[in-house]
Motif scaffolding. Structure first.
Motif, PDB file in Angstrom:
ATOM      1  N   SER A   1      42.014  -4.841  54.997  1.00  0.00           N
ATOM      2  CA  SER A   1      40.839  -4.025  54.700  1.00  0.00           C
ATOM      3  C   SER A   1      41.225  -2.572  54.449  1.00  0.00           C
ATOM      4  CB  SER A   1      39.841  -4.122  55.856  1.00  0.00           C
ATOM      5  OG  SER A   1      38.732  -3.283  55.642  1.00  0.00           O
TER       6      SER A   1
ATOM      7  N   THR B   1      40.846  -0.400  50.901  1.00  0.00           N
ATOM      8  CA  THR B   1      40.015   0.805  50.841  1.00  0.00           C
ATOM      9  C   THR B   1      40.828   2.077  50.631  1.00  0.00           C
ATOM     10  OG1 THR B   1      38.494  -0.275  52.384  1.00  0.00           O
ATOM     11  CG2 THR B   1      38.201   2.076  52.026  1.00  0.00           C
TER      12      THR B   1
ATOM     13  N   LEU C   1      36.792   3.943  59.011  1.00  0.00           N
ATOM     14  CA  LEU C   1      36.797   2.595  58.436  1.00  0.00           C
ATOM     15  C   LEU C   1      36.885   1.528  59.525  1.00  0.00           C
ATOM     16  CD1 LEU C   1      39.105   3.232  55.354  1.00  0.00           C
ATOM     17  CD2 LEU C   1      36.678   2.665  55.307  1.00  0.00           C
TER      18      LEU C   1
END
Length: 320
Positions: free
Chosen positions: A110, A114, A176
């Motif tokens: 992830s 990102t 995040l």
């Protein structure tokens, strides 16, 4: 150091109060030293062996210990749980079994999706160890999560003008992770979420000369990476000190995996008994709360020596 000796990194706290009184007495007869947290366990072991520390590139060494061959700039990016308090936060590192490697890999995927850029910045995981590869180096901390566990992490973060990129990246990563659905699921299941990464040991692979090091028994990738870089021999931890002594005719270094209190107690006793019998001339033990104790065979004759005040003597167990 011509006579056989042992160096042992023990994953338990010396001052936990869990050790038996007999073991406390034996350890109290040795030389007890408080180790500075400005250095990690590898540095303290090398200092005892009278070998100069690499000084930089610790992440690259650990990466090598996990089978990697990175030649560019790389930093360790390890999971943390930051627990807020009234005026600050305390860092908690993850030990074996506390974090699922598949969850950690998904978190890193992830982050890579990102924040990552294959030409400039890459996030990579290996088990529950993380890495950050950058084309342009950034400032990182000098010590690992083992050092800052239970500590206020800001004391160990990089400082100065060059630390700006570190703080920016740290903020982005924490935001995040806070939003990540995997962390939400971990929390709902009663686990600790990974709400921060600790960037440390950044640098290029250091040039290390080959040298004659004692045999290493370890599953720790940083120690293994350093030993491999020196052309020295390594073996997996064999499960107990008696087996390690049987497998070598000389000195050795061992880094024990995480053990429960009873297992750690048993291993310390096994090692000390071999020193007392004369199989080893000395043992140098390093504990996770950054105390070291060197016990030599002649120390066992210091029967007048009491238990060190470092130990919590409220636990009165006189089993022999």
């Amino acid at each position: 150091m011509n006579d056989p000796y042992a160096v042992a990194v023990i994953p338990t706290k010396l001052c936990s109060g869990e050790l038996l009184s007999r073991t406390k007495r034996w350890l109290s007869r040795g030389k007890i030293t408080s180790l500075p947290r400005s250095k990690g366990m590898l540095d303290h072991v090398l200092a005892y062996l009278r070998i100069e520390s690499p000084g930089s590139g610790y992440a690259a060494l650990r990466y090598r210990g996990q089978g990697g061959q990175e030649t560019g700039w790389i930093a360790a990016a390890d999971p943390l749980y930051l627990r807020p308090r009234m005026r600050d936060v305390v860092a908690h590192s993850f030990i074996a079994g506390q974090l699922d490697s598949h969850d950690f890999e998904a978190l890193f995927e992830s982050l890579q999706t990102t924040l990552g850029d294959n030409s400039q910045m890459q996030f990579e995981s290996n088990g529950v160890h993380g890495y950050l590869k950058c084309k342009q180096p950034i400032a990182t901390a000098g010590v690992s999560t083992d050092v800052i566990d239970g500590q206020v992490p800001t004391k160990y973060e990089p400082r100065g003008i060059s630390a700006g990129s570190y703080q920016t990246l740290q903020t982005e990563v924490q935001m995040l992770l806070h939003q990540n659905s995997i962390n939400h699921r971990i929390e709902k299941g009663g686990g600790l979420p990974v709400n921060a990464l600790w960037f440390w040991g950044g640098g290029f692979y250091p040039h290390i000369k080959e040298c004659d090091l004692p045999l290493l028994f370890s599953e720790d990738p940083l120690f293994n990476g350093y030993w491999v870089s020196c052309g020295a021999q390594t073996r997996l931890w064999l499960g107990d000190f008696g087996s390690c002594i049987d497998k070598t005719s000389g000195s050795f270094v061992s880094v024990l995996p995480n053990l429960n209190d009873d297992s750690a107690q048993r291993q310390i006793e096994i090692l000390l008994r071999h020193v007392k019998k004369g199989d080893l001339k000395s043992a140098f033990l390093l504990f996770s709360d950054y105390f070291s104790i060197e016990v030599k065979r002649h120390d066992f004759f210091r029967v007048w020596s009491g238990i060190s005040p470092l130990f919590d003597n409220r636990v009165n167990d006189e089993r022999e």
